[in-house]
Design an enzyme around this catalytic site. Structure first.
Site, PDB file in Angstrom:
ATOM      1  N   ASP A 160      35.049  39.622  40.070  1.00 51.72           N
ATOM      2  CA  ASP A 160      36.292  40.193  40.595  1.00 51.72           C
ATOM      3  C   ASP A 160      36.940  39.350  41.705  1.00 51.72           C
ATOM      4  O   ASP A 160      38.105  39.549  42.035  1.00 51.72           O
ATOM      5  CB  ASP A 160      36.034  41.594  41.157  1.00 51.72           C
ATOM      6  CG  ASP A 160      35.601  42.572  40.087  1.00 51.72           C
ATOM      7  OD1 ASP A 160      35.814  42.265  38.908  1.00 51.72           O
ATOM      8  OD2 ASP A 160      35.050  43.626  40.430  1.00 51.72           O
TER       9      ASP A 160
ATOM     10  N   GLY B 221      38.620  44.583  37.067  1.00 59.35           N
ATOM     11  CA  GLY B 221      39.274  44.506  38.384  1.00 59.35           C
ATOM     12  C   GLY B 221      39.479  45.922  38.885  1.00 59.35           C
ATOM     13  O   GLY B 221      40.481  46.566  38.568  1.00 59.35           O
TER      14      GLY B 221
END
Ligand code: F6P
Length: 341
Positions: free
Chosen positions: A127, A170
């Site tokens: 991420d 995400g």
């Protein structure tokens, strides 16, 4: 010296490269020993270890996943298990612990460090949302995989004059969506940092077809949320306090199809973004992180985390690194918006 290593949280390409780097540096440069704890903090709490020597890390540089195994552990368990973890570390004569992980793992590392355990952290996550480091390893691999997938979706979308929505990982930070979207020429990019307006997305889609474009590609971070025009199904939270996603791209797709009359298809990339061999960039970053964390441990630079700053590897206090998440800035979003719509 005896070094303990563990990998916590979701796995990530490059973890094995770090383990190899720590073992090789500890063994060849310092004549130190390394013990691995299995399945993250859980292995430390349950006293499950594996010896790590040069032979054990042979061939790990290119392999995805983590040979130590990984797991998420509820934060309460870490608080209540502090003494237990200290006892296990003492029983294995561990002089320094190197936990490799994302926000959750590094927060626990900070907790242990505050409790007097000699810790040097290594940040990892696809991420890229760890503050204090320009990049985490795993991110480049995830973006490369997502980009290749989106490139492929362009051709099928244009053949059918469709809207193709691609959901990427995400949770709180839209770095993968931002980079994969920019790299693959996506027409719409939606990230958690900027709640989207469904009317505006519909307008963009209709406008593109009206001016003769063959298709529309939208990249949607799994944590993206609408600010107006639709409500997402509520999935509640899991045992770690994480929001359970209910498929934002799929729900947005249904809304787009209904309102614009265009055919929409949705692809959820999911864990394919975390699997397989790391890119050369991630292998190098992971190897450098492992090297510098092992040097830091031998120099008693505890309570810190290795970080990429520019092209150098530096040490930053764990306390600063876990104080907040590194999310996409308005400036970076503006750059992307210059190419979308
Ligand atoms: O934190 C990394 C990450 O890959 C997130 O992007 C994603 O939301 C999450 O892990 C998925 O976790 P799990 O593997 O537990 O489903």
């Amino acid at each position: 010296m005896r070094i303990g290593v563990l990998t916590g949280g979701g796995d990530c390409p490059g973890l094995n490269a770090v383990i190899r780097s720590v073992v090789r540096t500890a063994s060849s440069h310092y004549g130190s020993e390394v013990v691995g704890f299995r399945d993250g903090w859980r292995g430390l709490l349950e006293d499950r270890t594996t010896p790590l020597d040069i032979a054990a890390v042979d061939g790990l540089l290119t392999r995805g996943g983590t040979t130590l195994g990984s797991a998420r552990v509820a934060p309460e368990l870490l608080h209540t298990g502090l003494d237990r973890m200290k006892d296990v570390l003492a029983a294995h004569r561990v002089d320094a612990l190197i936990p490799i992980g994302g926000e959750g793992t590094l927060t626990a590392a900070h907790l242990l460090s505050e409790a007097g355990v000699p810790v040097v952290g290594i940040p990892k996550t696809i991420d890229n949302d760890i503050d204090g480091t320009d990049l985490t390893f795993g991110f480049d691999t995830a973006v490369s995989i997502a980009t290749e997938m989106i490139d492929r979706l362009h051709t099928t979308a244009e053949s059918h004059q469709r809207v193709l929505l691609v959901e990427v990982m995400g949770r709180h930070a839209g770095w993968i969506a931002l980079h994969a979207g920019l790299a693959s020429g996506a027409h719409v990019t939606l990230v958690p940092e900027e709640p989207f307006d469904v009317d505006e997305v519909c307008r963009l889609v209709s406008q593109r077809f009206a001016r003769g474009d063959s298709h529309v590609i939208g990249v949607v971070a799994e944590g993206a949320v609408p600010k107006a025009g639709m409500e997402l199904r509520d999935g509640g939270v899991d045992e770690y306090g994480h929001r359970r996603f209910t498929g934002v791209a799929q729900q947005l797709g249904a809304e787009l199809e209904r309102r614009t009359g265009k055919e929409v298809r949705t692809t959820v990339l999911g864990h394919v973004q975390r699997g397989g061999t790391p890119t050369s960039f991630d292998r190098v970053l992971a190897t450098r992180f492992g090297l510098h964390a092992t040097i830091a441990a031998h120099e008693s630079e505890f309570g810190q985390m290795v970080a990429l700053r520019g092209t150098d590897i530096e040490l930053v206090p764990l306390k600063t690194a876990v104080a907040r998440l590194k999310t996409v800035t308005p400036e970076r979003l503006a750059e992307t918006h210059a190419f979308t719509g």
